[in-house]
Design a protein around this motif. Structure first.
Motif, short mmCIF file in Angstrom:
data_model
loop_
_atom_site.label_atom_id
_atom_site.label_comp_id
_atom_site.label_asym_id
_atom_site.label_seq_id
_atom_site.Cartn_x
_atom_site.Cartn_y
_atom_site.Cartn_z
N ALA A 145 -22.35 -19.64 -13.94
CA ALA A 145 -22.69 -20.55 -13.30
C ALA A 145 -21.46 -21.94 -13.27
CB ALA A 145 -23.89 -21.39 -14.00
N ALA A 146 -20.93 -21.90 -14.28
CA ALA A 146 -19.78 -22.78 -14.18
C ALA A 146 -18.75 -22.16 -13.39
CB ALA A 146 -19.28 -22.91 -15.64
N PHE A 147 -18.51 -21.09 -13.31
CA PHE A 147 -17.31 -20.64 -12.42
C PHE A 147 -17.79 -20.62 -10.96
CE2 PHE A 147 -15.63 -17.10 -9.83
CZ PHE A 147 -14.16 -17.20 -10.48
N SER A 148 -18.85 -20.37 -10.64
CA SER A 148 -19.51 -20.57 -9.14
C SER A 148 -19.31 -22.12 -8.89
CB SER A 148 -20.95 -19.85 -9.28
OG SER A 148 -21.01 -18.59 -9.38
N ALA A 149 -20.04 -22.81 -9.66
CA ALA A 149 -19.86 -24.29 -9.30
C ALA A 149 -18.38 -24.76 -8.83
CB ALA A 149 -20.44 -25.22 -10.20
N LEU A 150 -17.41 -24.26 -9.89
CA LEU A 150 -16.15 -24.80 -9.65
C LEU A 150 -15.41 -24.21 -8.55
CD1 LEU A 150 -15.13 -24.48 -13.52
CD2 LEU A 150 -15.54 -26.47 -12.05
N LEU A 164 -30.66 -21.87 -3.67
CA LEU A 164 -30.33 -23.08 -3.14
C LEU A 164 -28.73 -23.05 -2.95
CD1 LEU A 164 -32.85 -25.76 -4.31
CD2 LEU A 164 -32.79 -24.73 -2.20
N CYS A 165 -28.31 -22.73 -3.94
CA CYS A 165 -26.74 -22.52 -3.95
C CYS A 165 -26.10 -21.70 -2.89
CB CYS A 165 -26.16 -22.14 -5.33
SG CYS A 165 -26.41 -23.38 -6.61
N HIS A 186 -27.59 -21.12 0.15
CA HIS A 186 -28.11 -21.50 1.29
C HIS A 186 -27.60 -22.99 1.54
CE1 HIS A 186 -30.46 -18.16 0.96
NE2 HIS A 186 -30.65 -17.95 2.32
N HIS A 187 -27.05 -23.60 0.52
CA HIS A 187 -26.48 -25.10 0.72
C HIS A 187 -25.28 -25.20 0.06
CE1 HIS A 187 -30.19 -26.51 2.68
NE2 HIS A 187 -30.70 -25.73 1.59
N PRO A 188 -24.25 -24.36 0.22
CA PRO A 188 -23.00 -24.10 -0.77
C PRO A 188 -22.27 -25.62 -0.59
CG PRO A 188 -22.89 -22.88 1.42
CD PRO A 188 -24.20 -23.30 1.44
N THR A 189 -22.44 -26.44 0.43
CA THR A 189 -21.33 -27.53 0.60
C THR A 189 -22.11 -28.85 -0.11
OG1 THR A 189 -22.28 -28.35 2.86
CG2 THR A 189 -20.62 -26.85 2.95
N ASP A 190 -23.11 -28.64 -0.59
CA ASP A 190 -23.80 -29.65 -1.42
C ASP A 190 -23.73 -29.55 -2.82
OD1 ASP A 190 -26.11 -31.59 -2.50
OD2 ASP A 190 -26.65 -31.87 -0.67
N PRO A 191 -23.16 -30.46 -3.53
CA PRO A 191 -23.11 -30.54 -4.96
C PRO A 191 -24.32 -30.35 -6.00
CG PRO A 191 -22.44 -32.68 -4.53
CD PRO A 191 -22.72 -31.98 -3.10
N ARG A 192 -25.42 -30.72 -5.46
CA ARG A 192 -26.58 -30.77 -6.40
C ARG A 192 -27.28 -29.58 -6.76
NH1 ARG A 192 -30.25 -34.87 -2.73
NH2 ARG A 192 -28.84 -33.34 -1.11
N PRO A 193 -27.21 -28.39 -5.85
CA PRO A 193 -27.95 -27.06 -6.27
C PRO A 193 -26.92 -26.74 -7.50
CG PRO A 193 -27.96 -27.41 -3.79
CD PRO A 193 -27.24 -28.59 -4.41
N TRP A 194 -25.48 -26.74 -7.19
CA TRP A 194 -24.80 -26.20 -8.39
C TRP A 194 -24.96 -26.94 -9.52
CZ3 TRP A 194 -22.71 -21.88 -6.61
CH2 TRP A 194 -22.53 -21.55 -5.34
N GLN A 207 -37.98 -18.77 -13.12
CA GLN A 207 -38.13 -19.02 -11.88
C GLN A 207 -37.20 -20.25 -11.13
OE1 GLN A 207 -39.77 -17.35 -9.76
NE2 GLN A 207 -39.65 -18.70 -7.92
N ALA A 208 -37.03 -21.31 -11.97
CA ALA A 208 -36.23 -22.26 -11.62
C ALA A 208 -34.77 -22.21 -11.60
CB ALA A 208 -36.13 -23.65 -12.57
N ARG A 209 -34.56 -21.06 -12.11
CA ARG A 209 -32.97 -20.78 -12.01
C ARG A 209 -32.81 -19.65 -10.81
NH1 ARG A 209 -32.22 -18.97 -18.30
NH2 ARG A 209 -31.73 -20.77 -19.13
N ARG A 210 -33.77 -18.86 -10.52
CA ARG A 210 -33.92 -18.13 -9.27
C ARG A 210 -33.84 -19.12 -8.15
NH1 ARG A 210 -36.92 -14.58 -12.51
NH2 ARG A 210 -38.72 -15.43 -11.62
#
Length: 486
Positions: free
Chosen positions: A368-373, A338-339, A341-349, A330-333
């Motif tokens: 997850a690594a690819f999306s964050a990068l 959050l990623c 809906h808040h793509p410009t903030d690094p913390r959700p990624w 559930q935490a991952r979902r």
């Protein structure tokens, strides 16, 4: 009735330096300038005694009190009659400047004999007495001096007056200072004070009672605050007699309540409060902000960003709670939501990556690594925390998965470009080399290599310029041979 906004909390990451400076100036003026008043008052009383004015003016003071303040006259008569010897009126005259005007009336009807000597002594006494701060720098409507409109804003009638004003100055100032440019904030603060004093003066032209205090300027800040929020709903605290609580309302709806409070005080409360100054400051503050639509728009945008930030922080705390309860899926979902809906903030990624790194062999970890990068490549210039987060993420990712399948040639090229734009030269070159090794698209790769080569060529870094010149030749050589005529 007492109503104050409780919508905001101080943001000490951006301390309100100008507001704090204004508070310090008011405190310093009160302690080190007004703090000398007791000595000045004693010196004025001593001068009055030495000039023997009490014997001359005592009968006139009795008649003055009898006419202007019968209750005070009765108290003074009782004290005078109980005293074993005639009392000096010096301590009373020093703090009653309206008696000055009464004496001017007496002098018009006085015989010339001995009048000149009396006037000379009186002038000497008044000169000494007028060194007291409120008389020297306060605004006297009947005798206004241009500088007094400013100096009066930094004087106060006592510790209670000062501390109350400073509390409200901080309450409203720390919001307005972040909403307005520093020069505009200071100018509007002083302009509110001038407007407050100006309205009070117009309605009290004959008053000789000094007006002091920052409350007119602070009322302007209150008006600015309401005008900035406009009709957006914000939280207020209220207190009426023994009842208190909170309510939410459009900000400008509270303006009539504040104005009504001042009018009620003026018409029904016996007080030395300059209610018209408060009214003038409030109206001036509202008017000035309404005349600055750009500032209101910027403030609204910052408020929206702040609300989004608060919402994101709450969601991130919810993710941590889910992890603590071992509900990792559930935490991952929630983190994935959050990623998006808040793509410009690094913390959700970062959170999403951390939730998957316990299983480095599974595909979601690499996704997850690819999306964050990718998010860093697109939005890495929107937040200064991106760089440190991505550097740490890259180190962990390549350590947990040495083959690093998420680092495709094209993604490495995007990383190189983003690092280069952010001034991270070593990272940019490292991922440019990796992009070349992993087969990034040829034309974008050539463009980036040419950019790096040109930079070092212009900076006279010969070694790096040669390295990237060789890389550029290796990339362009096949294209050149293909284009040559047979």
């Amino acid at each position: 009735m007492f109503i104050i906004p409780i919508q905001n909390k101080p943001d000490w990451s951006r301390p309100p330096l100008i507001t704090l400076a204004l508070i310090v100036i008011n405190l310093l003026v009160f302690v080190f300038y007004q703090g000398l008043d007791e000595g000045k008052r004693a010196q004025a009383i001593d001068t009055y005694r030495q000039l023997a004015l009490s014997a001359v003016e005592r009968p006139h003071y009795n008649r003055y009190l009898q006419r202007e303040n019968p209750e005070a006259y009765e108290r003074w008569t009782a004290i005078r009659e109980a005293a074993p010897e005639p009392l000096s009126i010096g301590p009373l005259v020093v703090q009653d400047i309206e008696f000055d005007a009464y004496l001017r009336e007496v002098w018009r009807e006085q015989e010339p004999e001995n009048l000149e000597a009396w006037q000379r002594k009186r002038h000497q006494f008044e000169t000494e007495r007028n060194k007291i701060s409120v008389l020297q720098a306060g605004l006297i409507p009947a005798e206004p001096e241009p500088l007094d409109f400013i100096t009066s804003l930094f004087l106060h009638g006592g510790w209670g007056h000062l501390l109350g004003n400073m509390a409200f100055l901080f309450l409203f100032g720390f919001i307005l200072e972040t909403a307005l440019r520093p020069s505009v904030y200071v100018a509007m603060y002083l302009a509110s004070g001038l407007a407050a004093d100006g309205l009070f003066l117009l309605l009290n032209l004959n008053s000789i009672t000094p007006v002091v205090g920052a409350s007119g300027a602070i009322s302007g800040l209150m008006g600015m605050y309401l005008a900035l929020y406009g009709f957006r709903r914000i939280r207020f605290f209220y207190s009426v007699l023994f009842y208190f609580g909170e309510f939410t309302a459009p900000a400008l709806w509270v303006l009539p309540a504040w104005l009504a409070k001042e009018f009620y005080g003026y018409f029904f409360v016996e007080s030395n409060t300059a209610y018209w100054a408060h009214i003038g400051g409030l109206l001036a503050g509202v008017a000035m902000v309404l005349a600055l639509p750009a500032s209101r728009k910027q403030f609204a945008q910052r408020e929206e960003e702040s609300q989004q930030e608060d919402a994101l922080n709450q969601h991130l705390r919810e993710v941590q709670r889910l992890v603590a309860n071992l509900d990792v899926e559930q935490a991952r979902r929630r983190a994935d939501y959050l990623c998006k809906h808040h793509p410009t903030d690094p913390r959700p990624w970062e959170t999403l990556f951390d939730l998957h790194k316990s299983q480095p062999s599974r595909k979601p970890f690499h996704q997850a690594a690819f999306s964050a990068l990718r998010a860093f490549c697109q939005h890495g210039d929107t937040d200064p925390h991106w760089i440190s987060m991505i550097k740490e993420l890259l180190g962990e990712y390549r350590s947990l998965s040495p083959k690093a399948p998420a680092l495709t040639g094209d993604l490495c090229l995007l990383l190189s470009r983003r690092f280069w734009n952010l001034g991270e030269r070593s990272y940019a070159e490292a991922y440019l080399r990796l992009a070349q090794a992993r087969g990034a698209k040829r034309q974008p790769l050539i463009a980036m290599v040419r950019r790096v080569h040109r930079h070092y060529q212009q900076s006279t870094d010969i070694a790096r310029a040669r390295h990237w010149h060789s890389a550029l030749e290796a990339l362009t050589e096949p294209a050149t041979s293909d284009s040559e005529p047979v």
